[in-house]
Motif scaffolding. Structure first.
Motif, PDB file in Angstrom:
ATOM      1  N   SER A 287       0.814  -1.216   0.000  1.00 47.28           N
ATOM      2  CA  SER A 287       0.000   0.000   0.000  1.00 47.28           C
ATOM      3  C   SER A 287       0.845   1.263   0.000  1.00 47.28           C
TER       4      SER A 287
ATOM      5  N   ILE B 186       1.968   2.648   2.609  1.00 46.82           N
ATOM      6  CA  ILE B 186       1.725   3.385   3.846  1.00 46.82           C
ATOM      7  C   ILE B 186       2.969   3.294   4.731  1.00 46.82           C
TER       8      ILE B 186
ATOM      9  N   GLN C 174       2.900   8.342   8.553  1.00 47.13           N
ATOM     10  CA  GLN C 174       1.580   8.799   8.129  1.00 47.13           C
ATOM     11  C   GLN C 174       0.475   8.415   9.113  1.00 47.13           C
TER      12      GLN C 174
ATOM     13  N   LEU D 120      -4.375   4.549   2.557  1.00 47.99           N
ATOM     14  CA  LEU D 120      -4.451   5.781   3.310  1.00 47.99           C
ATOM     15  C   LEU D 120      -4.613   6.883   2.282  1.00 47.99           C
TER      16      LEU D 120
ATOM     17  N   LEU E 187      -8.471   6.069   6.200  1.00 44.00           N
ATOM     18  CA  LEU E 187      -7.613   4.896   6.324  1.00 44.00           C
ATOM     19  C   LEU E 187      -8.517   3.679   6.234  1.00 44.00           C
TER      20      LEU E 187
END
Length: 171
Positions: free
Chosen positions: A32, A34, A38, A145, A152
């Motif tokens: 992802s 992410i 974050q 996200l 999220l």
């Protein structure tokens, strides 16, 4: 009195569920993206879906929003600190512990170490919780996200899908 409206997804082709499940497939294959930087903040639960992407029982999402179900992540000594809580009529049920981000998808692995029940900032009950076996740790497989929308999306260890909105700090 206004009615709370929320977008429900279903697994029908072309539906938001199909798009979400496609993003999840892509996240499984490519990750992802992410990053741990974050994640800190307070995330308010907005919507849940079943394992297959169908809506939960009627009223579930509304009830969870009404209870102010939230997930708070902050930088801690051993990765991230995690707090999951609900509130009702001045009462707050809070689970606290530690979390780590692992893998490229990634997985947010966590373990709650304490439970606290309070009313109007007075602690009524506080208990330590036993640590689960490492292979039984709960987790959220982070799917997306979306910084622009402040959302999220993740799948939990039990298979359900959830989407949170980042709570913006009050001025």
């Amino acid at each position: 009195m206004g009615v709370l409206q929320s977008t429900m997804i279903s697994a029908l082709p072309g539906s938001p569920a199909a798009a979400l499940l496609a993003r999840e497939d892509q996240s499984r294959r490519e990750g992802s993206g992410i990053q741990i930087e974050q994640l800190p903040g307070c995330w308010m639960l907005q919507q849940t879906w079943t394992r297959s992407g169908d809506p939960p029982a009627p009223g579930t999402a509304t009830l969870l929003r009404w209870l102010q179900a939230s997930l708070t992540l902050s930088h801690g000594d051993q990765g991230l600190s995690i707090v999951n809580q609900v509130c009702l009529a001045g009462f707050r049920l809070r689970f606290s512990g530690q979390a780590q981000l692992k893998g490229s998808r990634p997985l947010l692995m966590f373990s709650f170490t304490s439970l606290e029940l309070s009313w109007s900032d007075q602690v009524l009950l506080q208990r330590s919780l036993p640590s689960p076996e490492p292979q039984r740790l709960p987790f959220f497989a982070l799917i997306e996200l979306n910084e622009q929308q402040g959302t999220l999306t993740a799948r939990g260890r039990g298979g359900g899908l959830a989407q949170w909105s980042r709570k913006t700090p009050e001025a």
